[in-house]
Design an enzyme around this catalytic site. Structure first.
Site, short mmCIF file in Angstrom:
data_model
loop_
_atom_site.label_atom_id
_atom_site.label_comp_id
_atom_site.label_asym_id
_atom_site.label_seq_id
_atom_site.Cartn_x
_atom_site.Cartn_y
_atom_site.Cartn_z
N ILE A 11 19.16 -26.47 46.35
CA ILE A 11 19.44 -27.91 46.32
C ILE A 11 20.77 -28.22 47.01
CG2 ILE A 11 20.61 -28.02 44.08
CD1 ILE A 11 18.60 -30.54 43.67
N ASN A 24 25.40 -29.84 32.33
CA ASN A 24 25.55 -29.75 30.88
C ASN A 24 26.33 -31.00 30.44
OD1 ASN A 24 28.46 -29.15 30.72
ND2 ASN A 24 27.90 -27.17 31.57
N GLY A 32 23.71 -21.81 36.64
CA GLY A 32 22.51 -22.29 37.29
C GLY A 32 22.77 -23.33 38.36
N ASP A 34 23.90 -26.33 38.04
CA ASP A 34 25.20 -26.97 37.82
C ASP A 34 26.32 -26.19 38.49
OD1 ASP A 34 26.96 -28.88 36.77
OD2 ASP A 34 27.02 -27.97 34.79
N GLY A 124 15.32 -23.67 33.48
CA GLY A 124 16.07 -22.42 33.58
C GLY A 124 16.54 -21.97 32.21
N VAL A 125 17.84 -21.91 32.05
CA VAL A 125 18.45 -21.44 30.81
C VAL A 125 18.06 -22.30 29.60
CG1 VAL A 125 20.66 -22.65 31.06
CG2 VAL A 125 20.57 -20.47 29.84
N TYR A 126 17.66 -23.56 29.83
CA TYR A 126 17.27 -24.43 28.72
C TYR A 126 15.84 -24.15 28.24
CZ TYR A 126 21.52 -27.29 29.04
OH TYR A 126 22.81 -27.76 29.01
#
Length: 172
Positions: A11, A24, A32, A34, A124-126
């Protein structure tokens, strides 16, 4: 009519009016997407986020909401930060995930953006399941995208995500 396209890649390399950051709630960077946006965009993005935190967003950005900053060194004009929900097997948080896409589109329209690039928010991590995340993303964007937004680009990091979004586009 808004065109929905899929791109496999980063992106941070998209030449669009606005890129969406899966941020976050602190708005101060993370991992990630972010972390990648903050690293590639440079200190201007972090400085803008700190200004937001010093003002209206002193407690951070709420899940499902969105706010825009400069894009710093990214090949975009703006970064729209949105906080996706952490997936839960005991609570339906899909409305919050849909809100991330809806609110980001609203901010993009307010900015006059004609092109916007989204990551697969919360997948992803979420821990949001990719197929369900793709379904929510595509159905929400199809229902909510309007002028001036002409193109919504889903930028997907790997082949599995790309395929999930392909299936969602075909099914919706």
């Amino acid at each position: 009519m808004t065109t929905l396209t899929l791109v496999r890649g980063s992106i941070t390399e998209q030449h669009v009016d606005a890129v969406v950051n899966a941020a976050n709630s602190s708005l101060l960077g993370g991992g990630g997407v972010d972390g990648a946006i903050h690293r590639a965009g440079g200190p201007e993005i972090l400085a803008a986020c700190r200004t937001l935190r010093a003002g209206h967003y002193g407690r951070g950005l709420a899940t499902g909401q969105a706010v825009a900053t400069t894009a710093g060194r990214l090949p975009a004009e703006h970064v729209i930060h949105t906080v996706g929900p952490v997936h839960s097997t005991t609570e339906d948080r899909s409305a919050l995930l849909a809100s991330c896409y809806r609110e980001s589109l609203r901010i993009a329209a307010d900015l006059g953006a004609r092109t916007i690039a989204f990551p697969a928010i919360s997948t992803g991590v979420y821990g949001w399941p990719m197929d369900d995340g793709a379904r929510i993303a595509v159905s929400t964007v199809r229902a909510e995208a309007a002028a001036p937004v002409e193109e919504v680009r889903f930028v997907l990091f790997d082949e599995a995500a790309y395929r999930a979004f392909e299936r969602a586009l075909a099914a919706d």
